[in-house]
Design a protein around this motif. Structure first.
Motif, PDB file in Angstrom:
ATOM      1  N   GLN A  57       0.832  -1.193   0.000  1.00  0.00           N
ATOM      2  CA  GLN A  57       0.000   0.000   0.000  1.00  0.00           C
ATOM      3  C   GLN A  57       0.871   1.250   0.000  1.00  0.00           C
TER       4      GLN A  57
ATOM      5  N   ASN B 257       9.022  -3.839   5.375  1.00  0.00           N
ATOM      6  CA  ASN B 257       8.521  -4.083   4.014  1.00  0.00           C
ATOM      7  C   ASN B 257       9.642  -4.618   3.129  1.00  0.00           C
TER       8      ASN B 257
ATOM      9  N   TYR C 140     -11.739  -4.803   2.739  1.00  0.00           N
ATOM     10  CA  TYR C 140     -10.339  -4.779   2.315  1.00  0.00           C
ATOM     11  C   TYR C 140      -9.792  -6.168   1.917  1.00  0.00           C
TER      12      TYR C 140
ATOM     13  N   ASP D  19      -7.316  -9.209  -6.044  1.00  0.00           N
ATOM     14  CA  ASP D  19      -5.982  -8.927  -6.597  1.00  0.00           C
ATOM     15  C   ASP D  19      -5.279 -10.230  -6.974  1.00  0.00           C
TER      16      ASP D  19
ATOM     17  N   GLY E  37       4.660 -10.839   4.174  1.00  0.00           N
ATOM     18  CA  GLY E  37       5.111 -11.021   5.548  1.00  0.00           C
ATOM     19  C   GLY E  37       4.045 -11.733   6.375  1.00  0.00           C
TER      20      GLY E  37
ATOM     21  N   ASP F 149       2.191 -10.832   8.756  1.00  0.00           N
ATOM     22  CA  ASP F 149       0.946 -10.120   9.081  1.00  0.00           C
ATOM     23  C   ASP F 149      -0.149 -10.304   8.025  1.00  0.00           C
TER      24      ASP F 149
ATOM     25  N   ILE G 262       9.670  -8.530  10.978  1.00  0.00           N
ATOM     26  CA  ILE G 262      10.718  -7.669  11.523  1.00  0.00           C
ATOM     27  C   ILE G 262      10.037  -6.840  12.611  1.00  0.00           C
TER      28      ILE G 262
ATOM     29  N   MET H  91       7.381  -4.111  13.271  1.00  0.00           N
ATOM     30  CA  MET H  91       7.789  -2.791  12.782  1.00  0.00           C
ATOM     31  C   MET H  91       6.736  -2.360  11.773  1.00  0.00           C
TER      32      MET H  91
HETATM   33  P1  TYM Z   1       1.526  -3.605   3.456  1.00  0.00           P
HETATM   34  O1  TYM Z   1       1.570  -2.467   2.510  1.00  0.00           O
HETATM   35  O2  TYM Z   1       1.097  -3.348   4.857  1.00  0.00           O
HETATM   36  O3  TYM Z   1       2.934  -4.288   3.548  1.00  0.00           O
HETATM   37  C1  TYM Z   1       3.647  -4.678   2.373  1.00  0.00           C
HETATM   38  C2  TYM Z   1       4.379  -5.995   2.609  1.00  0.00           C
HETATM   39  O4  TYM Z   1       5.338  -5.858   3.670  1.00  0.00           O
HETATM   40  C3  TYM Z   1       5.145  -6.877   4.638  1.00  0.00           C
HETATM   41  N1  TYM Z   1       5.516  -6.345   5.956  1.00  0.00           N
HETATM   42  C4  TYM Z   1       6.415  -6.898   6.782  1.00  0.00           C
HETATM   43  N2  TYM Z   1       7.164  -8.003   6.671  1.00  0.00           N
HETATM   44  C5  TYM Z   1       7.989  -8.293   7.704  1.00  0.00           C
HETATM   45  N3  TYM Z   1       8.105  -7.528   8.823  1.00  0.00           N
HETATM   46  C6  TYM Z   1       7.365  -6.406   8.960  1.00  0.00           C
HETATM   47  N4  TYM Z   1       7.491  -5.666  10.054  1.00  0.00           N
HETATM   48  C7  TYM Z   1       6.469  -6.052   7.916  1.00  0.00           C
HETATM   49  N5  TYM Z   1       5.607  -5.021   7.739  1.00  0.00           N
HETATM   50  C8  TYM Z   1       5.031  -5.218   6.538  1.00  0.00           C
HETATM   51  C9  TYM Z   1       3.679  -7.214   4.528  1.00  0.00           C
HETATM   52  O5  TYM Z   1       3.394  -8.487   5.054  1.00  0.00           O
HETATM   53  C10 TYM Z   1       3.451  -7.130   3.038  1.00  0.00           C
HETATM   54  O6  TYM Z   1       3.848  -8.327   2.403  1.00  0.00           O
HETATM   55  N6  TYM Z   1      -2.704  -5.886   2.180  1.00  0.00           N
HETATM   56  C11 TYM Z   1      -1.318  -5.729   1.821  1.00  0.00           C
HETATM   57  C12 TYM Z   1      -1.105  -5.185   0.424  1.00  0.00           C
HETATM   58  C13 TYM Z   1      -1.787  -5.977  -0.634  1.00  0.00           C
HETATM   59  C14 TYM Z   1      -1.419  -7.262  -1.113  1.00  0.00           C
HETATM   60  C15 TYM Z   1      -2.370  -7.576  -2.127  1.00  0.00           C
HETATM   61  C16 TYM Z   1      -0.414  -8.154  -0.795  1.00  0.00           C
HETATM   62  C17 TYM Z   1      -2.883  -5.571  -1.339  1.00  0.00           C
HETATM   63  N7  TYM Z   1      -3.226  -6.550  -2.234  1.00  0.00           N
HETATM   64  C18 TYM Z   1      -2.308  -8.800  -2.814  1.00  0.00           C
HETATM   65  C19 TYM Z   1      -0.367  -9.359  -1.475  1.00  0.00           C
HETATM   66  C20 TYM Z   1      -1.302  -9.675  -2.484  1.00  0.00           C
HETATM   67  C21 TYM Z   1      -0.684  -4.752   2.804  1.00  0.00           C
HETATM   68  O7  TYM Z   1      -1.340  -3.943   3.390  1.00  0.00           O
HETATM   69  O8  TYM Z   1       0.656  -4.802   2.844  1.00  0.00           O
END
Ligand code: TYM
Length: 332
Positions: free
Chosen positions: A9, A19, A128, A135, A147, A149, A187, A197
């Motif tokens: 996002q 990320n 959402y 997607d 990740g 989450d 992470i 994080m």
């Molecule tokens: P978003 O934008 O919150 O995060 C993007 C990606 O980063 C990973 N991530 C992490 N991985 C490890 N440690 C962390 N602290 C951490 N913070 C974030 C997330 O798991 C993610 O892979 N809903 C999704 C976006 C999305 C999406 C999709 C993903 C929309 N459509 C289709 C996959 C397939 C999101 O909010 O990710």
């Protein structure tokens, strides 16, 4: 080649180190063996009600960070979610196949809704995960690198996909597998090493890829650790030190075991100083690459136009198949 889809996002000016390590490095690694599609999830970002001009800017900056992180537009399809109208169209079909109770059980929704209250919570935030399922299913993606989450969102996507196949024929959609690399899938916040994080954290526990590297170095040096004073990987009892080792390993390619040996009889301060240096060495050239991509908006537009065209070819075929299966009358 089997297909991969993922996205982030564009909710902030910068992505976080979470990320990058949890998702972006996996995206890059998968480019050689899969047909990879990576998007900027701008429709998802609307759930936080961004200021319009900033959202546009952040969508570009997110693309520049994908490129700077090593996503190669020659090998991967890069596109903006809203450039492919089929996402919103399939989401409607899927929302009619998703239980209200099922969607109500999503923990990310519950957490966000609890913070915002009933009136501040939009229907978009609630649906959402259905848009996220659209997607993924639009591209017949077999694997989805994310990740930890996002695990629950992948589970609901699989449930919806299986339901479609049961109701409308076994090959209506492809049931996707999450691709979650355990060692780096979560992470943690540097100040609160038992929480993720995150972009929404306001404290000093987040490393932003586009922050001044000096600020990031300082944040590493003031990371919370423990009183044992032994550098050892043990997430259950030593979450802070273990998180630093994970980050160190991800940024340098050295194994955690190797780092444990090197720092076995050194103080936490040594580990932090060296990791802070590794973070600066990573961020400095990364930011130079981001700046250089951002200085050529015409080239970014070319990447997005080509990506949208390719994505739409796939998405329109899948949507037509699903429309047909669910019984919508074709326009002739
Ligand atoms: P978003 O934008 O919150 O995060 C993007 C990606 O980063 C990973 N991530 C992490 N991985 C490890 N440690 C962390 N602290 C951490 N913070 C974030 C997330 O798991 C993610 O892979 N809903 C999704 C976006 C999305 C999406 C999709 C993903 C929309 N459509 C289709 C996959 C397939 C999101 O909010 O990710």
């Amino acid at each position: 080649r089997p297909r991969i889809l993922s996205g982030m996002q564009p909710t902030d000016d910068s992505l976080t180190l979470g990320n990058y390590i949890g998702a972006l490095t996996q995206w890059v690694a998968l480019q050689d063996s899969y047909d990879t599609l990576y998007m900027m999830a701008d429709l998802h970002a609307l759930t936080v009600n961004p200021e319009p001009a900033r959202l546009r800017e952040r969508t570009r900056r997110t693309l520049a960070q994908y490129l700077a992180g090593g996503v190669d537009p020659e090998r991967s399809t890069l596109f903006v979610q809203s450039h492919v109208p089929e996402h919103a169209e399939l989401a409607w079909i899927l929302s009619c196949q998703t239980g209200f109770g099922e969607a109500s059980r999503m923990t990310q929704f519950k957490d966000k809704a609890a913070k915002q209250g009933t009136d501040g919570t939009t229907v978009g935030l609630f649906t959402y995960p259905v848009l996220m399922a659209a997607d993924i299913l639009l591209y017949d993606a077999e694997r989805v690198p994310v990740g930890e989450d996002q695990r629950q969102h992948l589970e609901i996507t699989r449930d919806i996909a299986e339901r479609l196949n049961t109701r409308f024929g076994h090959d209506t959609v492809v049931v996707p597998e999450p691709h979650i690399v355990k060692a780096v899938a979560k992470i943690y916040d540097l100040q609160e090493p038992t929480s993720k994080m995150s972009k929404s954290a306001t404290g000093k526990g987040t490393i932003w890829l586009l922050d001044d590297p000096k600020v990031s170095a300082k944040r590493i040096k003031s990371a919370v650790t423990d009183d044992e004073a032994v550098v050892r990987y043990d997430p259950a009892t030593k979450p802070g030190v273990s998180n630093l080792l994970t980050i160190f390993s991800a940024l340098t390619g050295r194994t955690v075991a190797d780092l444990e040996t090197e720092y076995a009889d050194k103080q936490y301060g040594h580990l932090k100083v060296d990791l802070a240096e590794a973070v600066v060495e990573f961020l400095t050239p990364f930011q130079e690459r981001v700046d250089s991509y951002l200085s050529d908006p015409a080239e970014l537009d070319r990447v997005l136009a080509a990506g949208a065209q390719k994505a739409r070819e796939i998405a329109s075929t899948t949507l037509a198949r699903v429309y047909d299966r669910v019984g919508l009358l074709p326009a002739s």
